[in-house]
Structure formats: structure tokens, C-alpha cells
Scaffold this motif. Structure first.
Motif, short mmCIF file in Angstrom:
data_model
loop_
_atom_site.label_atom_id
_atom_site.label_comp_id
_atom_site.label_asym_id
_atom_site.label_seq_id
_atom_site.Cartn_x
_atom_site.Cartn_y
_atom_site.Cartn_z
N PHE A 196 -24.29 -33.48 -55.89
CA PHE A 196 -24.80 -33.74 -54.54
C PHE A 196 -24.35 -32.65 -53.58
CE2 PHE A 196 -23.67 -35.35 -50.32
CZ PHE A 196 -24.95 -35.57 -49.83
N LEU A 197 -23.07 -32.27 -53.64
CA LEU A 197 -22.57 -31.24 -52.74
C LEU A 197 -23.29 -29.91 -52.97
CD1 LEU A 197 -18.76 -32.05 -52.86
CD2 LEU A 197 -20.37 -32.60 -51.02
N ASP A 198 -23.56 -29.60 -54.22
CA ASP A 198 -24.30 -28.36 -54.52
C ASP A 198 -25.70 -28.40 -53.92
OD1 ASP A 198 -22.14 -27.35 -55.90
OD2 ASP A 198 -22.93 -27.85 -57.90
N ARG A 199 -26.37 -29.56 -54.04
CA ARG A 199 -27.72 -29.66 -53.49
C ARG A 199 -27.70 -29.56 -51.97
NH1 ARG A 199 -32.35 -27.85 -53.10
NH2 ARG A 199 -34.00 -29.30 -52.42
N LEU A 200 -26.69 -30.16 -51.34
CA LEU A 200 -26.58 -30.08 -49.89
C LEU A 200 -26.36 -28.63 -49.45
CD1 LEU A 200 -26.64 -31.97 -47.43
CD2 LEU A 200 -24.14 -32.08 -47.56
N ARG A 201 -25.56 -27.89 -50.20
CA ARG A 201 -25.37 -26.47 -49.87
C ARG A 201 -26.67 -25.69 -50.03
NH1 ARG A 201 -20.66 -27.43 -53.18
NH2 ARG A 201 -18.83 -27.75 -51.85
N GLU A 202 -27.44 -26.02 -51.06
CA GLU A 202 -28.73 -25.35 -51.26
C GLU A 202 -29.69 -25.61 -50.10
OE1 GLU A 202 -30.19 -26.83 -54.94
OE2 GLU A 202 -28.78 -25.71 -56.19
N LEU A 203 -29.68 -26.85 -49.61
CA LEU A 203 -30.54 -27.19 -48.48
C LEU A 203 -30.09 -26.49 -47.20
CD1 LEU A 203 -30.96 -31.01 -49.19
CD2 LEU A 203 -32.78 -29.29 -49.29
N ALA A 204 -28.79 -26.25 -47.08
CA ALA A 204 -28.21 -25.53 -45.94
C ALA A 204 -28.64 -26.10 -44.60
CB ALA A 204 -28.57 -24.04 -46.03
N PRO A 205 -28.40 -27.39 -44.34
CA PRO A 205 -28.77 -27.96 -43.05
C PRO A 205 -27.89 -27.41 -41.94
CG PRO A 205 -27.44 -29.52 -44.28
CD PRO A 205 -27.72 -28.37 -45.22
N ASP A 206 -28.46 -27.32 -40.74
CA ASP A 206 -27.67 -26.94 -39.58
C ASP A 206 -26.83 -28.12 -39.09
OD1 ASP A 206 -28.84 -24.28 -39.29
OD2 ASP A 206 -30.66 -25.34 -38.67
N CYS A 207 -27.36 -29.33 -39.29
CA CYS A 207 -26.71 -30.53 -38.79
C CYS A 207 -27.14 -31.72 -39.64
CB CYS A 207 -27.12 -30.75 -37.33
SG CYS A 207 -26.43 -32.23 -36.56
N CYS A 208 -26.29 -32.74 -39.72
CA CYS A 208 -26.64 -33.97 -40.45
C CYS A 208 -26.46 -35.16 -39.52
CB CYS A 208 -25.74 -34.14 -41.68
SG CYS A 208 -26.00 -32.90 -42.97
N PRO A 209 -27.55 -35.67 -38.94
CA PRO A 209 -27.46 -36.89 -38.15
C PRO A 209 -27.24 -38.10 -39.07
CG PRO A 209 -29.55 -35.72 -37.78
CD PRO A 209 -28.91 -35.13 -38.98
N VAL A 210 -26.45 -39.06 -38.62
CA VAL A 210 -26.06 -40.20 -39.45
C VAL A 210 -26.23 -41.50 -38.66
CG1 VAL A 210 -24.23 -41.21 -40.88
CG2 VAL A 210 -24.30 -38.73 -40.51
N VAL A 211 -26.84 -42.51 -39.31
CA VAL A 211 -26.91 -43.86 -38.73
C VAL A 211 -26.70 -44.86 -39.86
CG1 VAL A 211 -28.23 -45.52 -37.38
CG2 VAL A 211 -28.64 -43.06 -37.07
N ILE A 225 -23.28 -35.72 -37.20
CA ILE A 225 -23.24 -36.39 -35.90
C ILE A 225 -23.71 -37.83 -36.08
CG2 ILE A 225 -24.15 -36.42 -33.55
CD1 ILE A 225 -24.39 -33.38 -33.71
N ASN A 226 -22.81 -38.76 -35.79
CA ASN A 226 -23.04 -40.17 -36.08
C ASN A 226 -23.45 -40.94 -34.83
OD1 ASN A 226 -22.83 -42.38 -38.04
ND2 ASN A 226 -21.22 -43.13 -36.70
N LEU A 227 -24.41 -41.86 -35.01
CA LEU A 227 -24.74 -42.85 -33.98
C LEU A 227 -24.02 -44.13 -34.36
CD1 LEU A 227 -26.39 -43.94 -31.56
CD2 LEU A 227 -28.22 -44.47 -33.21
N HIS A 228 -23.11 -44.55 -33.49
CA HIS A 228 -22.30 -45.75 -33.75
C HIS A 228 -22.60 -46.78 -32.67
CE1 HIS A 228 -18.87 -47.98 -35.39
NE2 HIS A 228 -18.51 -48.21 -34.14
N PHE A 229 -22.75 -48.04 -33.07
CA PHE A 229 -23.21 -49.06 -32.13
C PHE A 229 -22.06 -49.76 -31.41
CE2 PHE A 229 -26.73 -48.84 -35.32
CZ PHE A 229 -27.63 -48.20 -34.48
#
Length: 308
Positions: free
Chosen positions: A71-86, A105-109
Motif C-alpha cells: 500500500f505504501l509503495d502504491r501511495l508513493r507511486e500516486l504521489a498525492p499532494d494531500c490526503c483529505p480524510v473523513v 488533513i482530517n475532518l473531525h466532527f
């Protein structure tokens, strides 16, 4: 920005839809929990986030552990600038946090640092908070302790269940998360460290937490039932079985002992440590939800019977 969105349940969908509709950001993939059995038939189902991604032809990543090398290898391949999380539902190791340039960057309720943890909306309803909200923050190793980008506030209405409140926060929070990522992209938004004082924790709710204690005051019974609606569902014991309870209403009238039932023509009352409460819907094991009066007629409650 190039983003990889992380989330799992339905409250994450408004935020994912906001990013899909934005002309400023490209959703490269989503990260979500693996397919799991659900419902009475225990059929294996995709998460709501995975199902929405499938509709849009977006890659779906479902690691059992975020620390998996593949998974970490695939995430590096995708090279996102940011990962929003909910509401993704899993802790993120530092190796994952370090990959996107602008972090996760997480959205927390909740209004951080209040109600960090897994069940902030349920905690706010159960505690009787008048005001709650949502916060966006950069994820760090410590649970929900990262610096905050932005907040919004939301009143907790007198009859709110956790489901009602979460629906409103999910919709409003989607725009907060999108505007946060916009601001990070523009360089106009910097996070502010959370204060050290005032932190509280909302631990994951268990089925046992949802058991109603009728020895508590009526207002506490009301809050607990609303906090546990719809998930996992408030319950009590009756004739050696569990019955689920929908929201109740605090009433006046003659007092009853804690848990004592009284069936009237148009209502079913149950005693607490203070005033009785009127039962709303009841669901017996293996049955559909029904009005409490219909349930009471069906089981033929005897004088002196109680919910425990």
C-alpha cells in the motif's frame, strides 16, 4: 491539487462528492476499509466510499493495515499532494503521513480539543452539549491532536439523535474540508496548535455502552437513547431478552420505580430515578420496529413488570 481521499462510512460521502465536483482538485484514488459482512444476511459489501469511487471509475485501495509495504509503495507511486480524510477508521503510521507534501488533513466532527476519538457526535449528545461542530486539522501521530486549520459550529437541537446531528455536520463539514484544502493549496491557510487544556475523549461506543440504565435521571436516559440512535442502538432487558429502544420523551405524571412499566391507552411509560419517560419505538429480537403501544399490546405487559 492531486489528492487521495481516505474514508469509509456514509458520513464521508458529502466530502468525497465535494472533491469529485471541484475543478481545483483531482481525486487519484480512495483509501477505505476492506469489504466486510453487513446486515442480517452478513453479505460482504463494499464500503460506501468504495461504492461511490466505483461509480466514478476511481481506483480503490483497501489495505488491511496502512503499514503494508504494498500500500505504501502504491501511495508513493500516486504521489498525492494531500490526503483529505473523513472517518477512515484506522490509525495512520508515520510512513504514510510522510508521503503527501501537504500531509493528511482530517475532518473531525467536534470542536477540538473537545471530544477527540472515535465517537465525538455520540459523546456530545450524551453529554448534553448545546453546541458542537467540526474541525479540520493536520493528522499527527497522537490521536486527533494535530494543529487545526478551521472550524464550524452547529447547535445540538433538543430532539437530535446522533444520526440527525451527524448528517448536518457531514454536509457542512464537506465544504469546510474542501475550503481547507483550497487554502492549503493557495498558501493562505496555516494550522494553529490545539490548546493543551480542555481536551476530552470520545472512545468507541460498544453495545454494552448502549444499555439504558433506568436508575439514572430522566434527562440522562433521554440523552443516552438519542446518542445511541441509530448506532449501535439503545437497548434494555425485558423477559430475559434484549429490546432496542428508539428516542424517548421526558414526561410528568405519577412517579414510577426505575424501569417500571405502565401501559396507558395512548402511551407506554417507564420509570427513571426522576420523572417517567414515554417510550417511542420498540424493536424486539427478530421483529421490526413498532410503536411502543403496539409492542405493549403484543407482549401483554403485566403489572409490576420492568425494563432492566
Amino acid at each position: 491539487m492531486r489528492v487521495v481521499f481516505a474514508g469509509t462510512p456514509e458520513p464521508a460521502l458529502p466530502s468525497l462528492r465535494a472533491f469529485l465536483a471541484s475543478d481545483r482538485h483531482e481525486v487519484l484514488a480512495v483509501v477505505t476499509r476492506p469489504d466486510a459482512p453487513a446486515g442480517r444476511g452478513r453479505h460482504v459489501l463494499r464500503s460506501p466510499v468504495a461504492a461511490l469511487a466505483d461509480e466514478h471509475g476511481i481506483e480503490v485501495l483497501t489495505p488491511h493495515k496502512v503499514s503494508e509495504p504494498a500500500f505504501l509503495d502504491r501511495l508513493r507511486e500516486l504521489a498525492p499532494d494531500c490526503c483529505p480524510v473523513v472517518a477512515y477508521g484506522a490509525l495512520l503510521p508515520q510512513a504514510a503521513l510522510d508521503i503527501p507534501q501537504h500531509g493528511w488533513i482530517n475532518l473531525h466532527f467536534s470542536l477540538l480539543p473537545a471530544w477527540r476519538g472515535a465517537a465525538p457526535v455520540q459523546a456530545a449528545v450524551r453529554a448534553g452539549d448545546d453546541i458542537t461542530g467540526a474541525s479540520t486539522f493536520r493528522i499527527v501521530k497522537e490521536l486527533d491532536a494535530g494543529p487545526v486549520f478551521g472550524v464550524l459550529t452547529e447547535a445540538v437541537r433538543p430532539g437530535d439523535t446522533s444520526g440527525d446531528l451527524l448528517d448536518r455536520l457531514a454536509e457542512a463539514g464537506a465544504q469546510l474540508l474542501l475550503s481547507t484544502v483550497d487554502g492549503v493549496q493557495d498558501g493562505t491557510l496555516e494550522p494553529v496548535p490545539q490548546p493543551e487544556d480542555g481536551a476530552s475523549y470520545a472512545h468507541k461506543v460498544t453495545v454494552e455502552d448502549a444499555r439504558v440504565d433506568f436508575g439514572a435521571p430522566a434527562h440522562a436516559v433521554d440523552r443516552l437513547v438519542r446518542a445511541m440512535t441509530p448506532d449501535p442502538g439503545a437497548w434494555a432487558g425485558f423477559r430475559d431478552e434484549r429490546i432496542k429502544l428508539g428516542p424517548v420523551a421526558v414526561t410528568g405524571g405519577d412517579p414510577l420505580g426505575p424501569g417500571e412499566l405502565r401501559v396507558e391507552r395512548k402511551q407506554v411509560l417507564v420509570g427513571t430515578a426522576t420523572k417517567p419517560v414515554r417510550l417511542g419505538e420498540v424493536q424486539a429480537q427478530g421483529k421490526k420496529r413498532m410503536p411502543a403501544t403496539d409492542w405493549a399490546r403484543g407482549v401483554r405487559i403485566e403489572p409490576g413488570e420492568r425494563l432492566s
